[in-house]
Scaffold this motif. Structure first.
Motif, short mmCIF file in Angstrom:
data_model
loop_
_atom_site.label_atom_id
_atom_site.label_comp_id
_atom_site.label_asym_id
_atom_site.label_seq_id
_atom_site.Cartn_x
_atom_site.Cartn_y
_atom_site.Cartn_z
N VAL A 62 0.80 -1.23 0.00
CA VAL A 62 0.00 0.00 0.00
C VAL A 62 0.83 1.28 0.00
CG1 VAL A 62 -2.00 -1.11 1.07
CG2 VAL A 62 -0.36 0.11 2.50
N PHE A 63 2.09 1.22 0.42
CA PHE A 63 2.91 2.43 0.50
C PHE A 63 2.95 3.15 -0.85
CE2 PHE A 63 6.92 4.81 0.38
CZ PHE A 63 6.82 5.54 1.56
N LYS A 64 3.12 2.40 -1.90
CA LYS A 64 3.24 2.99 -3.24
C LYS A 64 1.93 3.62 -3.72
CE LYS A 64 2.45 -1.47 -5.50
NZ LYS A 64 2.58 -2.50 -4.49
N ASP A 65 0.80 3.25 -3.12
CA ASP A 65 -0.50 3.78 -3.52
C ASP A 65 -0.84 5.11 -2.86
OD1 ASP A 65 -0.78 1.48 -5.02
OD2 ASP A 65 -2.12 0.49 -3.59
N VAL A 66 -0.07 5.51 -1.86
CA VAL A 66 -0.34 6.75 -1.14
C VAL A 66 0.47 7.87 -1.78
CG1 VAL A 66 -0.22 7.92 1.10
CG2 VAL A 66 -0.86 5.50 0.98
N ASP A 67 -0.22 8.96 -2.11
CA ASP A 67 0.43 10.11 -2.75
C ASP A 67 1.28 10.90 -1.76
OD1 ASP A 67 -0.74 9.58 -5.21
OD2 ASP A 67 -2.53 10.77 -4.75
N GLY A 68 2.25 11.61 -2.29
CA GLY A 68 3.04 12.52 -1.48
C GLY A 68 4.46 12.05 -1.26
N GLU A 69 5.26 12.98 -0.75
CA GLU A 69 6.65 12.71 -0.40
C GLU A 69 6.72 12.28 1.06
OE1 GLU A 69 9.24 12.84 -2.60
OE2 GLU A 69 7.67 13.19 -4.08
N VAL A 70 7.75 11.55 1.42
CA VAL A 70 7.95 11.11 2.79
C VAL A 70 8.34 12.32 3.65
CG1 VAL A 70 9.35 9.66 4.31
CG2 VAL A 70 8.62 8.79 2.07
N GLU A 71 7.64 12.48 4.78
CA GLU A 71 7.90 13.57 5.71
C GLU A 71 8.46 13.01 7.01
OE1 GLU A 71 4.77 16.52 6.16
OE2 GLU A 71 3.74 15.63 4.42
N GLN A 72 9.35 13.77 7.64
CA GLN A 72 9.88 13.41 8.96
C GLN A 72 8.89 13.91 10.01
OE1 GLN A 72 12.69 11.65 9.68
NE2 GLN A 72 13.08 11.40 7.51
N LEU A 73 8.38 13.03 10.86
CA LEU A 73 7.44 13.40 11.91
C LEU A 73 8.17 13.34 13.25
CD1 LEU A 73 4.26 11.42 10.81
CD2 LEU A 73 5.03 13.68 10.07
N GLY A 74 8.48 14.49 13.81
CA GLY A 74 9.20 14.55 15.07
C GLY A 74 8.27 14.72 16.25
N ASN A 75 8.88 14.97 17.42
CA ASN A 75 8.12 15.11 18.67
C ASN A 75 7.11 16.25 18.63
OD1 ASN A 75 9.51 12.98 19.83
ND2 ASN A 75 11.07 14.31 20.70
N ASP A 76 7.38 17.27 17.82
CA ASP A 76 6.53 18.44 17.79
C ASP A 76 5.41 18.35 16.75
OD1 ASP A 76 8.25 18.51 15.66
OD2 ASP A 76 8.60 20.67 15.75
N ILE A 77 5.17 17.17 16.20
CA ILE A 77 4.16 17.00 15.16
C ILE A 77 2.77 17.30 15.71
CG2 ILE A 77 3.85 14.52 15.55
CD1 ILE A 77 3.83 16.25 12.15
N SER A 78 1.99 18.04 14.96
CA SER A 78 0.65 18.45 15.41
C SER A 78 -0.36 17.32 15.22
CB SER A 78 0.18 19.68 14.64
OG SER A 78 -0.11 19.33 13.29
N GLU A 79 -1.41 17.35 16.02
CA GLU A 79 -2.49 16.38 15.88
C GLU A 79 -3.15 16.53 14.51
OE1 GLU A 79 -6.62 15.30 18.15
OE2 GLU A 79 -4.86 15.68 19.38
N GLU A 80 -3.22 17.76 14.03
CA GLU A 80 -3.81 18.01 12.71
C GLU A 80 -3.04 17.26 11.62
OE1 GLU A 80 -4.75 21.76 9.71
OE2 GLU A 80 -4.01 22.15 11.73
N LYS A 81 -1.72 17.29 11.68
CA LYS A 81 -0.89 16.60 10.69
C LYS A 81 -1.07 15.08 10.80
CE LYS A 81 2.29 16.88 7.51
NZ LYS A 81 1.90 17.37 6.19
N LEU A 82 -1.09 14.57 12.04
CA LEU A 82 -1.27 13.13 12.24
C LEU A 82 -2.65 12.67 11.78
CD1 LEU A 82 0.43 12.64 15.71
CD2 LEU A 82 1.30 11.93 13.48
#
Length: 172
Positions: free
Chosen positions: A7-27
């Motif tokens: 399924v990874f290949k079916d999801v659009d977008g570039e890989v993003e680094q999600l750190g400790n400060d990641i917002s709930e909105e982004k998740l």
């Protein structure tokens, strides 16, 4: 069979680094490719699970914990989810017995099965589908298990979720 590879290949977008400060909105994004660690994955899954804890709904949940023992700390929450949905399937290596629930079925995986290297949550409801899958790049060989690195994807695309469901149903 690797859910991540399928399924990874079916999801659009570039890989993003999600750190400790990641917002709930982004998740809570509809579509996301990421690299991150355990605390961010736990938070992402909790956001997805909250909907299932609010009220009864038609649906099936597929949760991969790599090892069944990894579900122990949140087992009460999963039992509540099982009260609210039609069925919960728990996938993982059989290294622990958890308290049974009539709506939970354990799918025990052999030690070297590819899904024992993946963490996933797939929610298949008639009107709202979502899924996340993450590949464990370190395994259980790190000193602090929360510091493990994962690469994965999250999607609410019904076709992507259906593909994940169809693959997992083959193991049931």
């Amino acid at each position: 069979m690797s859910l991540y590879k399928e399924v990874f290949k079916d999801v659009d977008g570039e890989v993003e680094q999600l750190g400790n400060d990641i917002s709930e909105e982004k998740l809570n994004s509809f579509s996301l490719k990421y690299e991150t660690k355990v605390p961010q994955l736990e938070k992402m899954c909790y956001i997805m699970e909250k909907v299932l804890l609010q009220k009864k709904t038609e649906g099936v949940v597929y949760a991969g914990f790599q090892k069944v023992s990894r579900a122990e700390d949140i087992w009460d929450r999963f039992r509540q989810i099982a009260d609210n949905v039609d069925k919960v399937y728990i996938f993982g290596e059989h290294d622990k017995d958890l308290t049974p629930h009539p709506n939970v079925e354990f799918i025990y995986l052999p030690k070297n099965h590819s899904l024992t290297k993946e963490w996933f949550l797939v929610i298949d409801r008639p009107l709202a589908k979502s899924m996340m899958v993450a590949y464990d790049m370190d395994g259980f060989y790190t000193e602090d298990l929360k510091d493990r690195n994962f690469k994965g994807a999250k999607s609410t695309n019904p076709n992507t979720v259906k593909k994940a469901v169809d693959l997992l149903d083959q193991l049931i």
